[in-house]
Design an enzyme around this catalytic site. Sequence first.
Site, PDB file in Angstrom:
ATOM      1  N   GLY A 607       0.826  -1.189   0.000  1.00  0.00           N
ATOM      2  CA  GLY A 607       0.000   0.000   0.000  1.00  0.00           C
ATOM      3  C   GLY A 607       0.864   1.243   0.000  1.00  0.00           C
ATOM      4  N   GLY A 609       0.423   5.694   0.862  1.00  0.00           N
ATOM      5  CA  GLY A 609      -0.496   6.749   1.233  1.00  0.00           C
ATOM      6  C   GLY A 609       0.274   8.022   1.470  1.00  0.00           C
ATOM      7  N   PHE A 611       1.632   9.204   3.890  1.00  0.00           N
ATOM      8  CA  PHE A 611       2.786   9.227   4.766  1.00  0.00           C
ATOM      9  C   PHE A 611       3.900   8.295   4.333  1.00  0.00           C
ATOM     10  CE2 PHE A 611      -0.991  10.245   7.193  1.00  0.00           C
ATOM     11  CZ  PHE A 611      -0.678  11.524   7.588  1.00  0.00           C
ATOM     12  N   GLY A 612       3.637   7.530   3.314  1.00  0.00           N
ATOM     13  CA  GLY A 612       4.703   6.658   2.862  1.00  0.00           C
ATOM     14  C   GLY A 612       4.185   5.372   2.263  1.00  0.00           C
ATOM     15  N   VAL A 614       3.907   1.210   2.211  1.00  0.00           N
ATOM     16  CA  VAL A 614       3.771   0.145   3.198  1.00  0.00           C
ATOM     17  C   VAL A 614       4.215  -1.177   2.582  1.00  0.00           C
ATOM     18  CG1 VAL A 614       2.217  -0.971   4.823  1.00  0.00           C
ATOM     19  CG2 VAL A 614       1.799   1.389   4.124  1.00  0.00           C
ATOM     20  N   LYS A 628       5.670   0.664   7.474  1.00  0.00           N
ATOM     21  CA  LYS A 628       5.404   1.913   6.746  1.00  0.00           C
ATOM     22  C   LYS A 628       6.698   2.722   6.712  1.00  0.00           C
ATOM     23  CE  LYS A 628       1.461   3.886   7.112  1.00  0.00           C
ATOM     24  NZ  LYS A 628       0.427   4.667   6.428  1.00  0.00           N
ATOM     25  N   ASP A 722      -7.380  12.200   8.683  1.00  0.00           N
ATOM     26  CA  ASP A 722      -7.348  11.620   7.346  1.00  0.00           C
ATOM     27  C   ASP A 722      -8.145  10.322   7.289  1.00  0.00           C
ATOM     28  OD1 ASP A 722      -6.781  11.519   4.681  1.00  0.00           O
ATOM     29  OD2 ASP A 722      -4.753  10.710   4.921  1.00  0.00           O
TER      30      ASP A 722
END
Length: 925
Positions: A607, A609, A611-612, A614, A628, A722
């Site tokens: 994944g 997103g 923030f980074g 995964v 993450k 979020d």
Amino acid sequence: MEIKPLLLSFFFCFILLLLDASKAQMPGFVSFDCGGKENFTDEIGLEWTSDIKLMYGETAGISVANETRRQYQTLRHFPADSRKYCYTLNVVSRSRYLLRATFLYGNFDNNNVYPKFDISLEATYWSTIVISDASTVEVRELIFLALSPTISVCLSNATTGQPFISTLELRQFNGSIYYTDFEELYYLSVSARINFGADSEAPVRYPDDPFDRIWESDSLKRANYLVDVAAGTEKVSTRKPIYVNSKEVPPQKVMQTAVEGTNGSLTYRLNLDGFPGFGWAVTYFAEIEDLGPDETRKFRLVLPGYTDLSKAVVNIEENAQGKYRLYEPGFTNLSLPFVLSFRFGKTSDSIRGPLLNAMEINRYLEKNDGSLDGVSIAKIVSYYSSSDWAQEGGDPCLPVPWSWVQCNSDPQPKIVKITLSGKNLTGNIPSDFAKLTGLVELWLDNNSLSGPIPDFTGCVDLKIIHLENNQLTGELPSSLMNLPNLRELYVQNNMLSGTMPSGLLNKNLILNYSGNINLREGRKSGSHMNIIIGLSVGAGVLLIATIVSCLFMSKGKKRYFEQDQLDHSPPVQRLVSSKSEVHTEAAYCFTFSEIEDSTRKFEKKIGSGGFGVVYYGKLKDGKEIAVKVLTSNSFQGKREFSNEVTLLSRIHHRNLVQFLGYCQEGERCMLVYEFMHNGTLKEHLYGHKSINWFKRLLIAEDAAKGIEYLHTGCVPAIIHRDLKSSNILLDKHMRAKVSDFGLSKLAVDGASHVSSVVRGTVGYLDPEYYISQQLTDKSDVYSFGVILLQLISGHEAISNESFGVNCRNIVQWAKLHIESGDIQGIIDPSLHEEFDIQSIWKIAEKGSDVCPTSRMHTRPSISEVLKEIQDAITIERVAAVAAREGNSDVSRTSIHSSLNQGSMDSGGTDNCLSFDESIARPAAR
Ligand SMILES: *[C@@H]1O[C@H](CO)[C@@H](O)[C@H](O)[C@H]1NC(C)=O
Ligand SMILES: *[C@@H]1O[C@H](CO)[C@@H](O)[C@H](O)[C@H]1NC(C)=O
Ligand SMILES: *[C@@H]1O[C@H](CO)[C@@H](O)[C@H](O)[C@H]1NC(C)=O
Ligand SMILES: *[C@@H]1O[C@H](CO)[C@@H](O)[C@H](O)[C@H]1NC(C)=O
Ligand SMILES: *[C@@H]1O[C@H](CO)[C@@H](O)[C@H](O)[C@H]1NC(C)=O
Ligand SMILES: *[C@@H]1O[C@H](CO)[C@@H](O)[C@H](O)[C@H]1NC(C)=O
Ligand SMILES: *[C@@H]1O[C@H](CO)[C@@H](O)[C@H](O)[C@H]1NC(C)=O
């Protein structure tokens, strides 16, 4: 070649196969060609099924002179070990069956060591198969009343050679055939079934006998079989039909032949397999000769030692009320010797000698009820039905225990030891383990078990418990303290939390609970926690004040917190029984090489997103993780980052994705979370895997609980900022947890609630927050409302296509529909009407964006939304019960008719626009 030793017919097969009986040509017939590769129909019309699905044993082909039947060209053999190998067959409960197992050795192993082994039905020893001739078919037959939907036939106890089996056959009886008063307690093991006066050595069976019993010919030559035949014994036969439809319904063909003692007597001697013992014995008579008007036929049975029995006189024609009709006298419980000699002698006033058409002798075989733990262990096994260890079949303890079980030697044994280490077990520990009340040792270590440790209070003999290296969560149950015999307890390397019950630490116990990062030793008082926090702040770690630390709040909402108390013990690995206080106030720090190993150099991206990215990983102990790798470079320095993650690590709630630790290597910052097997809610909503409405409600409830905890269980409150469907993750059981909490905070300057950058995701973003940049928990409620609309509609938050012209936004679109009363227009078609519309209204009204444009202060809190979701769940449950009780149509109708009423009523009680208000102010948005 005939089946020769039919008289002693018995036995057969074993090991775990779930045999599907449904396809046989006769209803209730199952014929397994053991070792055969293909199904086939034989020349008499029996359909043979390959046992290829059996997981155990090996097949072998054999060739025996004059044996042409295809089912005797193959067999299945098993290792000569201490295990049992079972076939499991489906049966109809409360129905009577004939079970037949046959064995033709054929020197399959080129060994010429004649095998000897046991066969059992369920927990009951049935017979010992002794091969004494490589080319003779050994047969065992048993008549039983099925009391459960399956039966297991097992081979075990190899004494010489390898256990094997050629065929396994099941024939269902009709009506009251072979009914006895003892049938719930005894099986009938077939000892002799003889067709007298047979015209050949071939047995009579299907299709002449619709139940495919094998009626052995009396002219068969075999040792100690029907010897000492009286002089003057003659065969008689007829072609006329015989009326046979009563009692055991012997086949007409068998009744059409008989022997007559023309000199006044019929005498026979034969060995009865399995006897001495108590047996069931009947004789079948029908008058098949046309006696003259003056002729009589009367005779008596003479059994040495049974003078009473000899009193009854048989007059077939009279007893059967006519010629060519069955008369079937017999004994339902008779003590019989191994060598049976019997004689029928004519009475002095009889003209003709005795006549005998057929006879049948069965031995009562007392059933063994099996292990007392049979029911509980069967349940456990059913949860793992695809694992090979769960396929062993039969009783857990008898006649020999399963390979992973040990039992005591009581007549009805109990399980004392279970060894399921490293067997890939997943899911919760079945609570049925705790019902094994004789358990002394339990080994469930090195699996992937999750969830709580069950309450073993009932297992008072438990001495040794191995649960290490799993993913167990929750607290160590204090009930463990009450186990009087507990000596060793291993729970290391799980995800247990809470406090060690002090009673366990004090016990004389070998105890290992290291590697549970959230499990602390002693229960700390609230004031202690405060002191620690105060100290931290005092130490000048500025961010601590603004970042969140979750305190256990004692008032209100208590039930959401009881399992999630503040955890002050250091999340570092500790050796347990050393009680040294190695507390460090740090989150668990993974080394970079640990991360690299577990993710196999960041091989699998699962994944990405805001923030980074995964990555999937698996720790050495088998624990699955999600790593993450943060892209943000706004973390000022090592120390600050680790302080922040320490606080993150204190946020525990079962509906928040668990934070396991972090790793900082140079510029790279990584956060390690538990791995969530079912991915994101987003994938499930508009992927191909549709989830039903009730599950969606449960997901909404879970997520709302997680958010509620962030808002009210943490001081200061954490605002997620979020929330979106890709931040709601689903575990193996499709229960939801919120992810990425605390990160927004972590990534921005935390000093003030006025952030310089508005964070969030388009479509979920609270417009009011966007304008004011004033962040409150109500911004999360807005985003959550969007998620609720997605749950109803299955649409994305923003789409160019889904919402028609001039509308890109799920909120506007849903509002239009809701305001015009057209809730059907927003319901996901893949829900297939499987819901109660009332519960959808609840969600649409409250969570949906019923409130988005209302001002923040009138927007409901997440707790109010949660309550609405729970009400909707209740509605669905009630509807489901009503449907199950068979009045589904009725209840659906009445629910529909009460629908509008209900929704309007509830509309007025909350802070949101109610349905009628919405209609009254249609264009307000
Ligand atoms: C044989 O028959 C059984 C049951 O009738 C069926 O399940 C199985 O698929 C068949 N096997 C083959 C090879 O046709
Ligand atoms: C096989 O059958 C043939 C002819 O029917 C007979 O002569 C022979 O003895 C039989 N062999 C065996 C082993 O029974
Ligand atoms: C296995 O067979 C042997 C000899 O036939 C017997 O002594 C022993 O008790 C049997 N074991 C079981 C578990 O039945
Ligand atoms: C079983 O019984 C039913 C009715 O009692 C009968 O119609 C049927 O033919 C019987 N089946 C056999 C195989 O005899
Ligand atoms: C018939 O029985 C009588 C006496 O019971 C005996 O003498 C005679 O030999 C018997 N006949 C035959 C053919 O065995
Ligand atoms: C048969 O009779 C014996 C002796 O009377 C008795 O012990 C036994 O329980 C009876 N029933 C069976 C099914 O053997
Ligand atoms: C456990 O499961 C994995 C993957 O499903 C499999 O590769 C492995 O062989 C299994 N191990 C055991 C002991 O069953």
